[in-house]
Enzyme design. Structure first.
Site, PDB file in Angstrom:
ATOM      1  N   ARG A 176      -4.181  59.844  16.951  1.00 43.72           N
ATOM      2  CA  ARG A 176      -5.467  59.701  17.828  1.00 43.72           C
ATOM      3  C   ARG A 176      -5.204  58.063  17.666  1.00 43.72           C
ATOM      4  O   ARG A 176      -5.823  58.014  18.739  1.00 43.72           O
ATOM      5  CB  ARG A 176      -6.694  59.985  17.461  1.00 43.72           C
ATOM      6  CG  ARG A 176      -7.729  60.058  18.129  1.00 43.72           C
ATOM      7  CD  ARG A 176      -8.613  60.638  18.567  1.00 43.72           C
ATOM      8  NE  ARG A 176      -9.707  60.206  19.598  1.00 43.72           N
ATOM      9  CZ  ARG A 176      -9.730  60.978  21.038  1.00 43.72           C
ATOM     10  NH1 ARG A 176      -8.448  61.684  21.291  1.00 43.72           N
ATOM     11  NH2 ARG A 176     -10.556  60.596  21.869  1.00 43.72           N
ATOM     12  N   GLY A 230     -10.146  26.481  -0.949  1.00 45.59           N
ATOM     13  CA  GLY A 230     -10.890  27.273   0.119  1.00 45.59           C
ATOM     14  C   GLY A 230     -12.303  27.065  -0.970  1.00 45.59           C
ATOM     15  O   GLY A 230     -11.926  28.038  -2.172  1.00 45.59           O
ATOM     16  N   ASP A 232      -2.261  52.663   8.717  1.00 47.99           N
ATOM     17  CA  ASP A 232      -1.798  53.561   8.707  1.00 47.99           C
ATOM     18  C   ASP A 232      -0.339  52.355   8.491  1.00 47.99           C
ATOM     19  O   ASP A 232       0.617  53.357   8.371  1.00 47.99           O
ATOM     20  CB  ASP A 232      -1.852  54.104  10.391  1.00 47.99           C
ATOM     21  CG  ASP A 232      -3.170  54.605  10.486  1.00 47.99           C
ATOM     22  OD1 ASP A 232      -2.271  56.053  10.244  1.00 47.99           O
ATOM     23  OD2 ASP A 232      -3.671  54.431  11.517  1.00 47.99           O
ATOM     24  N   ARG A 275      -4.572  46.836  20.569  1.00 49.29           N
ATOM     25  CA  ARG A 275      -5.903  45.484  20.412  1.00 49.29           C
ATOM     26  C   ARG A 275      -4.960  44.773  19.197  1.00 49.29           C
ATOM     27  O   ARG A 275      -4.390  45.553  18.342  1.00 49.29           O
ATOM     28  CB  ARG A 275      -6.940  45.954  20.606  1.00 49.29           C
ATOM     29  CG  ARG A 275      -7.627  46.585  21.981  1.00 49.29           C
ATOM     30  CD  ARG A 275      -7.649  45.425  22.580  1.00 49.29           C
ATOM     31  NE  ARG A 275      -8.419  46.081  23.824  1.00 49.29           N
ATOM     32  CZ  ARG A 275      -9.785  46.388  24.596  1.00 49.29           C
ATOM     33  NH1 ARG A 275     -10.859  45.937  23.548  1.00 49.29           N
ATOM     34  NH2 ARG A 275      -9.624  47.304  25.018  1.00 49.29           N
ATOM     35  N   ILE A 287     -10.004  33.661  -2.742  1.00 51.67           N
ATOM     36  CA  ILE A 287     -10.214  35.464  -1.967  1.00 51.67           C
ATOM     37  C   ILE A 287      -8.508  35.735  -1.983  1.00 51.67           C
ATOM     38  O   ILE A 287      -8.280  36.922  -1.939  1.00 51.67           O
ATOM     39  CB  ILE A 287     -10.742  34.924  -0.962  1.00 51.67           C
ATOM     40  CG1 ILE A 287     -10.028  34.451   0.603  1.00 51.67           C
ATOM     41  CG2 ILE A 287     -12.045  34.218  -0.366  1.00 51.67           C
ATOM     42  CD1 ILE A 287     -10.157  34.902   1.768  1.00 51.67           C
ATOM     43  N   ASP A 288      -7.828  34.960  -1.856  1.00 57.46           N
ATOM     44  CA  ASP A 288      -6.697  35.064  -1.676  1.00 57.46           C
ATOM     45  C   ASP A 288      -5.540  36.371  -3.399  1.00 57.46           C
ATOM     46  O   ASP A 288      -4.802  37.020  -2.482  1.00 57.46           O
ATOM     47  CB  ASP A 288      -4.810  34.413  -1.583  1.00 57.46           C
ATOM     48  CG  ASP A 288      -5.807  32.956  -0.259  1.00 57.46           C
ATOM     49  OD1 ASP A 288      -6.131  33.906   0.482  1.00 57.46           O
ATOM     50  OD2 ASP A 288      -5.559  32.109  -0.603  1.00 57.46           O
ATOM     51  N   GLN A 330     -13.619  36.322   5.796  1.00 52.84           N
ATOM     52  CA  GLN A 330     -13.726  36.946   4.977  1.00 52.84           C
ATOM     53  C   GLN A 330     -13.851  36.369   3.739  1.00 52.84           C
ATOM     54  O   GLN A 330     -13.954  36.510   2.859  1.00 52.84           O
ATOM     55  CB  GLN A 330     -12.082  36.887   5.221  1.00 52.84           C
ATOM     56  CG  GLN A 330     -11.506  38.133   5.878  1.00 52.84           C
ATOM     57  CD  GLN A 330      -9.956  38.018   6.492  1.00 52.84           C
ATOM     58  OE1 GLN A 330      -9.366  38.463   5.367  1.00 52.84           O
ATOM     59  NE2 GLN A 330      -9.785  36.708   6.753  1.00 52.84           N
ATOM     60  N   MET A 390      -6.373  37.218   5.602  1.00 49.93           N
ATOM     61  CA  MET A 390      -5.780  36.027   5.623  1.00 49.93           C
ATOM     62  C   MET A 390      -5.078  36.592   4.020  1.00 49.93           C
ATOM     63  O   MET A 390      -4.778  37.781   3.406  1.00 49.93           O
ATOM     64  CB  MET A 390      -7.281  35.168   4.848  1.00 49.93           C
ATOM     65  CG  MET A 390      -8.118  34.600   5.612  1.00 49.93           C
ATOM     66  SD  MET A 390      -9.078  33.318   5.006  1.00 49.93           S
ATOM     67  CE  MET A 390     -10.036  32.658   6.209  1.00 49.93           C
ATOM     68  N   ARG A 422     -10.154  19.913   0.650  1.00 44.93           N
ATOM     69  CA  ARG A 422      -8.721  19.591   0.287  1.00 44.93           C
ATOM     70  C   ARG A 422      -8.828  18.579   0.029  1.00 44.93           C
ATOM     71  O   ARG A 422      -8.887  17.520   1.402  1.00 44.93           O
ATOM     72  CB  ARG A 422      -7.729  20.877   1.027  1.00 44.93           C
ATOM     73  CG  ARG A 422      -7.987  22.395   1.338  1.00 44.93           C
ATOM     74  CD  ARG A 422      -7.224  22.767   1.690  1.00 44.93           C
ATOM     75  NE  ARG A 422      -6.633  24.163   0.942  1.00 44.93           N
ATOM     76  CZ  ARG A 422      -7.790  25.078   1.465  1.00 44.93           C
ATOM     77  NH1 ARG A 422      -8.925  24.790   2.458  1.00 44.93           N
ATOM     78  NH2 ARG A 422      -7.790  26.340   1.361  1.00 44.93           N
TER      79      ARG A 422
END
Length: 351
Positions: free
Chosen positions: A239, A17, A210, A268, A151-152, A276, A194, A97
């Site tokens: 909220r 990636g 949260d 949602r 990025i992982d 990302q 990801m 890959r």
């Protein structure tokens, strides 16, 4: 051309990636090679063999590019691309890959082609799959250096990988935007990041959420997750509620539907996806990539050095044998996750 005048060719490829900062590695390697060549020519105490100039070769599209002989000298066009690429994401030499590289015959063909091009060493930027390929190539006699670019942040041998910081900031920015609209509508929002089987992106981005769920222990089952969200909604009278989860844990669209049916609150789901990966690399990623690129060339210049993986450990760059790097145990994120959950009044015990 005599052996003493023959250039020592070093190839570089990017694999797996793409990650912001890969272009900065290429630039750093190219400029370091130029600087070393200049220093050698000015040093009158070196022998002709020691003065042999280095030459960078670019391999397009990862390991696949070796087999397809997409190997190029740095001409004027490539020089211009390298110069302008340091502020953009992705990789100018492409990536892929290449599952066939797991086969021994494919790797033997790759070694033969590298020999054909006169390539003595290979630098590869990528993740665990890239490094596994390097290990096999090194067993065939190719001197290799691996640079962690993903990025992982799932390379255990390095505290941080190239591209992680940029992706993390992209995620945090998305969370802030989703939180604003969720507050406006009193919604519950599920955000998927990801990370594959590593929760670092979600864990470090979750400080403004949260609730966070990752593949790391403790893994929260879907029914437990819904009960925790119900508790946050009814007892804390928030909220909005923003839940961050790593990919492959849940079907977030289905999860959002189930939460809405259970709590009667608009919910949602947002899958952040490929956004990302892209974007201009952060200042930290540019710096890390540059220093790792320099360090990689320095490792190849040292006599007798075996193939290695570069890592940032305790704010210091180091190199370790590939096999050692690949066999290191995965980090335990239980304390980090439990402390983040505790901020929302959630006390989760190790199972």
């Amino acid at each position: 051309m005599s052996e003493t005048n023959k250039k020592r060719k070093i190839a570089i490829l990017t694999s797996g990636g793409d990650a912001p900062g890969m272009n900065n590695v290429i630039s750093a390697v190219y400029k370091t090679i130029k600087a070393i060549n200049s220093e050698k020519q000015a040093n009158k105490s070196l022998s002709p063999e020691e003065k042999r100039p280095l030459e960078l070769m670019l391999v397009k599209n990862g390991y696949k590019g070796i087999l397809e002989k997409e190997i190029y000298e740095v001409d004027d066009r490539w020089k211009e691309l390298i110069t302008i690429s340091t502020k953009i994401g992705g990789t100018i030499i492409g990536t892929a890959r290449f599952k066939s590289f797991e086969e021994e015959e494919t790797r033997k063909k790759a070694k033969k082609i590298l020999d054909e091009f006169g390539i003595e060493a290979l630098i590869a930027v990528g993740g665990n799959g890239t490094f596994a390929g390097l290990q096999k190539l090194s067993e065939l006699g190719v001197k290799c250096v691996g640079i962690p670019g993903t990025i992982d942040n799932d390379i255990v041998s390095s505290d941080v990988t190239i591209g992680f910081d940029t992706a993390l900031n992209t995620i945090v920015d998305a969370i802030d935007r989703i939180r604003e609209t969720s507050d406006s509508h009193s919604r519950i929002s599920i955000i998927e990041t990801m990370g594959r089987h590593c929760g670092d992106l979600a864990i470090q981005a979750a400080v403004n959420c949260d609730l966070v769920a990752t593949p790391d222990n403790p893994k929260i089952q879907e029914h437990e997750l819904i009960n925790i969200i119900k508790d946050l909604h009814t007892k804390q009278n928030l909220r909005s509620i923003v839940v961050l989860t790593t990919e492959h844990l849940y079907d977030v669209k289905k999860l959002a539907k189930n939460i809405e049916q259970e709590l009667k609150v608009e919910t949602r789901a947002t899958v952040l996806g490929q956004v990302q990966r892209g974007g201009s690399p952060s200042a930290f990623d540019r710096y890390l990539a540059t220093m790792m690129g320099i360090f990689a060339v320095e490792q190849l210049e040292k006599k007798g050095n075996s193939s290695s993986i570069i890592g940032l450990n305790g704010n210091k760059l180091s190199a370790m044998p590939i096999q050692v790097a690949l066999s290191m145990p995965k980090a335990d994120h239980f304390n980090a996750i439990s402390k983040i959950l505790r901020l929302s009044g959630i006390f989760y015990k190790r199972k």
